[in-house]
Enzyme design. Structure first.
Site, mmCIF file in Angstrom:
data_model
loop_
_atom_site.group_PDB
_atom_site.id
_atom_site.type_symbol
_atom_site.label_atom_id
_atom_site.label_comp_id
_atom_site.label_asym_id
_atom_site.label_seq_id
_atom_site.Cartn_x
_atom_site.Cartn_y
_atom_site.Cartn_z
ATOM 1 C CG ASP A 81 -20.299 51.201 38.255
ATOM 2 O OD1 ASP A 81 -21.361 51.464 37.665
ATOM 3 O OD2 ASP A 81 -19.889 51.825 39.262
ATOM 4 C CG ASP B 99 -21.998 57.617 37.136
ATOM 5 O OD1 ASP B 99 -21.852 58.835 37.063
ATOM 6 O OD2 ASP B 99 -22.532 56.928 36.236
ATOM 7 C CG ASP C 103 -19.387 52.910 42.963
ATOM 8 O OD1 ASP C 103 -19.810 52.587 41.831
ATOM 9 O OD2 ASP C 103 -19.864 53.835 43.630
HETATM 10 MG MG LIG Z 1 -21.185 53.054 40.399
#
Ligand SMILES: [Mg+2]
Length: 245
Positions: free
Chosen positions: A17, A19, A196
Protein backbone atom coordinates in the site's frame (compact mmCIF):
# COMPACT_ATOMS: atom_id res chain seq x y z
CA UNK A 1 0.37 -6.35 19.06
CA UNK A 2 1.08 -9.19 16.63
CA UNK A 3 4.63 -10.34 15.80
CA UNK A 4 6.91 -8.40 13.48
CA UNK A 5 7.17 -9.81 9.97
CA UNK A 6 10.26 -11.80 8.99
CA UNK A 7 12.99 -9.92 7.11
CA UNK A 8 12.52 -9.70 3.34
CA UNK A 9 13.22 -13.03 1.70
CA UNK A 10 13.43 -14.41 -1.80
CA UNK A 11 11.50 -15.13 -3.77
CA UNK A 12 8.76 -12.77 -2.59
CA UNK A 13 5.99 -11.19 -4.59
CA UNK A 14 5.85 -7.91 -2.73
CA UNK A 15 2.68 -5.80 -2.67
CA UNK A 16 2.70 -2.51 -0.84
CA UNK A 17 0.00 0.00 0.00
CA UNK A 18 1.23 3.58 -0.37
CA UNK A 19 -0.35 6.23 1.92
CA UNK A 20 0.08 5.45 5.61
CA UNK A 21 2.42 2.57 4.76
CA UNK A 22 5.30 4.01 2.71
CA UNK A 23 4.53 7.71 3.29
CA UNK A 24 2.84 9.50 6.19
CA UNK A 25 -0.81 10.41 5.67
CA UNK A 26 -1.15 14.05 4.65
CA UNK A 27 -4.03 16.50 5.00
CA UNK A 28 -4.43 16.34 1.21
CA UNK A 29 -3.21 13.55 -1.11
CA UNK A 30 -1.45 16.18 -3.24
CA UNK A 31 0.73 17.18 -0.29
CA UNK A 32 2.60 13.87 -0.30
CA UNK A 33 6.08 13.63 -1.77
CA UNK A 34 8.28 10.65 -2.51
CA UNK A 35 11.69 11.35 -1.01
CA UNK A 36 15.05 9.91 -2.06
CA UNK A 37 15.03 7.33 0.69
CA UNK A 38 11.74 5.83 -0.46
CA UNK A 39 12.90 5.87 -4.10
CA UNK A 40 16.01 3.93 -3.08
CA UNK A 41 14.02 1.43 -1.02
CA UNK A 42 11.64 0.74 -3.91
CA UNK A 43 14.40 0.51 -6.53
CA UNK A 44 16.34 -1.91 -4.35
CA UNK A 45 13.32 -4.10 -3.61
CA UNK A 46 12.42 -4.26 -7.28
CA UNK A 47 15.94 -5.43 -8.08
CA UNK A 48 16.05 -7.95 -5.22
CA UNK A 49 12.68 -9.45 -6.14
CA UNK A 50 13.41 -9.53 -9.88
CA UNK A 51 10.60 -7.10 -10.67
CA UNK A 52 8.00 -8.74 -8.42
CA UNK A 53 7.08 -5.48 -6.67
CA UNK A 54 3.75 -3.71 -7.08
CA UNK A 55 2.01 -0.87 -5.29
CA UNK A 56 -1.64 -1.54 -4.44
CA UNK A 57 -3.22 1.77 -3.49
CA UNK A 58 -6.44 3.69 -3.21
CA UNK A 59 -4.90 6.38 -5.40
CA UNK A 60 -5.35 6.30 -9.14
CA UNK A 61 -2.55 4.94 -11.31
CA UNK A 62 -2.11 8.47 -12.70
CA UNK A 63 -1.60 9.86 -9.20
CA UNK A 64 0.92 7.15 -8.26
CA UNK A 65 2.83 7.60 -11.53
CA UNK A 66 2.98 11.35 -10.89
CA UNK A 67 4.53 10.79 -7.46
CA UNK A 68 6.97 8.07 -8.51
CA UNK A 69 8.19 9.49 -11.85
CA UNK A 70 10.47 8.65 -13.52
CA UNK A 71 10.10 5.20 -11.90
CA UNK A 72 7.27 3.09 -13.31
CA UNK A 73 6.08 0.09 -11.33
CA UNK A 74 3.28 -2.43 -11.74
CA UNK A 75 0.38 -0.71 -9.97
CA UNK A 76 -3.13 -1.40 -8.78
CA UNK A 77 -5.07 1.86 -8.37
CA UNK A 78 -8.43 2.90 -6.88
CA UNK A 79 -8.41 -0.11 -4.53
CA UNK A 80 -7.99 -2.65 -7.31
CA UNK A 81 -10.40 -1.11 -9.83
CA UNK A 82 -7.58 -0.39 -12.25
CA UNK A 83 -4.34 -2.27 -12.68
CA UNK A 84 -1.18 -1.97 -14.73
CA UNK A 85 0.52 -5.34 -15.01
CA UNK A 86 4.25 -5.99 -15.27
CA UNK A 87 4.09 -5.80 -19.07
CA UNK A 88 2.55 -2.33 -18.86
CA UNK A 89 -0.95 -3.38 -19.89
CA UNK A 90 -3.75 -1.45 -18.21
CA UNK A 91 -6.82 -3.30 -16.92
CA UNK A 92 -9.76 -1.01 -16.25
CA UNK A 93 -13.56 -1.48 -16.18
CA UNK A 94 -15.57 0.28 -18.88
CA UNK A 95 -18.91 2.02 -18.60
CA UNK A 96 -19.28 2.99 -14.96
CA UNK A 97 -17.44 6.28 -15.28
CA UNK A 98 -20.20 8.14 -17.14
CA UNK A 99 -22.61 7.49 -14.31
CA UNK A 100 -20.39 9.39 -11.88
CA UNK A 101 -20.75 12.66 -13.82
CA UNK A 102 -24.04 13.66 -12.14
CA UNK A 103 -22.61 12.92 -8.69
CA UNK A 104 -19.58 15.07 -9.48
CA UNK A 105 -21.89 18.04 -10.06
CA UNK A 106 -24.01 17.65 -6.90
CA UNK A 107 -20.87 16.96 -4.89
CA UNK A 108 -19.34 20.25 -6.05
CA UNK A 109 -22.34 22.07 -4.55
CA UNK A 110 -22.31 20.08 -1.31
CA UNK A 111 -18.62 20.68 -0.76
CA UNK A 112 -18.71 24.37 -1.65
CA UNK A 113 -20.96 24.95 1.39
CA UNK A 114 -18.73 23.00 3.77
CA UNK A 115 -15.17 24.31 4.08
CA UNK A 116 -12.59 21.63 4.81
CA UNK A 117 -14.22 18.96 2.65
CA UNK A 118 -12.70 18.16 -0.72
CA UNK A 119 -12.87 15.32 -3.14
CA UNK A 120 -10.22 13.41 -5.00
CA UNK A 121 -11.36 12.68 -8.54
CA UNK A 122 -9.98 9.25 -9.43
CA UNK A 123 -11.95 9.18 -12.66
CA UNK A 124 -13.27 5.68 -11.84
CA UNK A 125 -14.29 6.77 -8.35
CA UNK A 126 -14.83 9.86 -6.22
CA UNK A 127 -13.22 9.97 -2.79
CA UNK A 128 -14.44 12.66 -0.39
CA UNK A 129 -11.96 13.50 2.35
CA UNK A 130 -13.12 15.00 5.67
CA UNK A 131 -9.89 14.94 7.68
CA UNK A 132 -9.99 18.74 8.04
CA UNK A 133 -13.74 18.86 8.75
CA UNK A 134 -14.72 15.79 10.81
CA UNK A 135 -17.88 17.58 12.00
CA UNK A 136 -19.34 17.03 8.52
CA UNK A 137 -18.70 13.28 8.45
CA UNK A 138 -22.25 12.29 9.39
CA UNK A 139 -24.10 14.44 6.87
CA UNK A 140 -21.51 13.64 4.22
CA UNK A 141 -22.15 9.93 4.66
CA UNK A 142 -25.93 10.46 4.46
CA UNK A 143 -25.49 12.57 1.31
CA UNK A 144 -23.32 9.92 -0.33
CA UNK A 145 -25.66 7.07 0.64
CA UNK A 146 -28.53 8.92 -1.05
CA UNK A 147 -26.32 9.51 -4.10
CA UNK A 148 -25.41 5.84 -4.14
CA UNK A 149 -29.09 4.94 -4.17
CA UNK A 150 -29.60 7.23 -7.18
CA UNK A 151 -26.63 5.74 -9.03
CA UNK A 152 -28.38 2.39 -8.89
CA UNK A 153 -26.80 -1.03 -8.95
CA UNK A 154 -23.13 -1.65 -9.33
CA UNK A 155 -21.77 1.04 -7.02
CA UNK A 156 -20.66 0.92 -3.42
CA UNK A 157 -19.59 3.28 -0.66
CA UNK A 158 -16.20 2.47 0.76
CA UNK A 159 -14.90 3.94 4.01
CA UNK A 160 -11.30 4.59 4.94
CA UNK A 161 -9.36 6.88 7.22
CA UNK A 162 -11.34 10.18 7.11
CA UNK A 163 -12.58 9.37 3.61
CA UNK A 164 -15.70 8.05 1.89
CA UNK A 165 -15.37 6.75 -1.64
CA UNK A 166 -18.15 6.15 -4.17
CA UNK A 167 -16.93 3.52 -6.59
CA UNK A 168 -18.07 0.73 -8.87
CA UNK A 169 -18.32 -2.55 -6.98
CA UNK A 170 -16.61 -5.74 -8.03
CA UNK A 171 -12.90 -5.26 -7.42
CA UNK A 172 -10.82 -4.72 -4.32
CA UNK A 173 -7.21 -4.93 -3.21
CA UNK A 174 -7.58 -8.68 -2.76
CA UNK A 175 -8.66 -9.27 -6.36
CA UNK A 176 -5.76 -7.07 -7.52
CA UNK A 177 -3.27 -9.21 -5.59
CA UNK A 178 -4.78 -12.41 -6.99
CA UNK A 179 -4.59 -11.02 -10.54
CA UNK A 180 -0.90 -10.14 -10.14
CA UNK A 181 -0.19 -13.56 -8.62
CA UNK A 182 -1.52 -15.25 -11.76
CA UNK A 183 1.07 -13.48 -13.92
CA UNK A 184 4.84 -13.27 -14.20
CA UNK A 185 6.99 -12.18 -12.47
CA UNK A 186 4.73 -12.62 -9.41
CA UNK A 187 3.42 -16.14 -10.08
CA UNK A 188 5.09 -18.88 -8.03
CA UNK A 189 6.48 -16.47 -5.44
CA UNK A 190 5.39 -16.01 -1.83
CA UNK A 191 2.85 -13.14 -1.72
CA UNK A 192 3.57 -10.44 0.88
CA UNK A 193 1.29 -7.49 1.48
CA UNK A 194 1.69 -4.51 3.82
CA UNK A 195 -0.99 -1.89 4.37
CA UNK A 196 -2.53 0.33 7.04
CA UNK A 197 -6.22 0.83 6.26
CA UNK A 198 -9.53 -1.02 6.15
CA UNK A 199 -9.38 -1.56 2.39
CA UNK A 200 -6.13 -3.47 2.92
CA UNK A 201 -8.04 -6.20 4.78
CA UNK A 202 -9.16 -7.68 1.43
CA UNK A 203 -5.51 -8.03 0.44
CA UNK A 204 -4.58 -9.54 3.82
CA UNK A 205 -7.26 -12.18 3.33
CA UNK A 206 -6.08 -12.92 -0.22
CA UNK A 207 -2.46 -13.25 0.91
CA UNK A 208 -3.40 -15.42 3.89
CA UNK A 209 -5.36 -17.75 1.62
CA UNK A 210 -2.24 -18.15 -0.52
CA UNK A 211 -0.10 -18.92 2.53
CA UNK A 212 1.69 -15.59 2.30
CA UNK A 213 2.76 -12.86 4.71
CA UNK A 214 0.21 -10.18 5.67
CA UNK A 215 1.45 -7.10 7.52
CA UNK A 216 -0.71 -4.39 9.06
CA UNK A 217 0.95 -1.04 9.67
CA UNK A 218 0.00 0.95 12.78
CA UNK A 219 -3.39 1.36 14.42
CA UNK A 220 -4.98 -0.97 16.98
CA UNK A 221 -8.06 -2.17 15.12
CA UNK A 222 -8.72 -5.86 14.67
CA UNK A 223 -7.07 -7.13 11.51
CA UNK A 224 -6.76 -10.31 9.49
CA UNK A 225 -3.05 -9.57 9.05
CA UNK A 226 -0.71 -12.02 10.77
CA UNK A 227 2.07 -9.51 11.41
CA UNK A 228 2.20 -5.91 12.52
CA UNK A 229 4.52 -2.94 12.22
CA UNK A 230 4.10 0.25 14.22
CA UNK A 231 4.31 2.94 11.58
CA UNK A 232 5.78 4.14 8.27
CA UNK A 233 9.24 4.44 9.78
CA UNK A 234 9.26 0.84 11.00
CA UNK A 235 7.91 -0.33 7.65
CA UNK A 236 10.73 1.35 5.74
CA UNK A 237 13.27 -0.11 8.18
CA UNK A 238 11.77 -3.59 7.64
CA UNK A 239 11.90 -3.22 3.85
CA UNK A 240 15.50 -1.98 4.05
CA UNK A 241 16.78 -5.13 5.77
CA UNK A 242 19.08 -7.43 3.88
CA UNK A 243 17.12 -10.38 2.52
CA UNK A 244 17.71 -13.90 3.78
CA UNK A 245 18.06 -16.44 0.99
MG1 LIG B 1 -2.95 3.25 3.23
Amino acid sequence: MKPKPPPPGCPWALFLDFDGTLVELAAHPDHVEVNERLREVLARLRRLQAGALALVSGRSIASLDGLLAPMTLPLAGVHGLERRDARGHIHRPAGAVDRLAALRRTLDGFIAERPGLFYEDKHLALAVHYRAAPQHAGELERFLRRALHELGNGFQLQTGKAVFEVRPAGADKGSAVRAFMAEPPFAGRLPVFAGDDRTDEDAFAAVNALGGISVRVGDGRPTAARYELADVEETLAWLSQTPKH
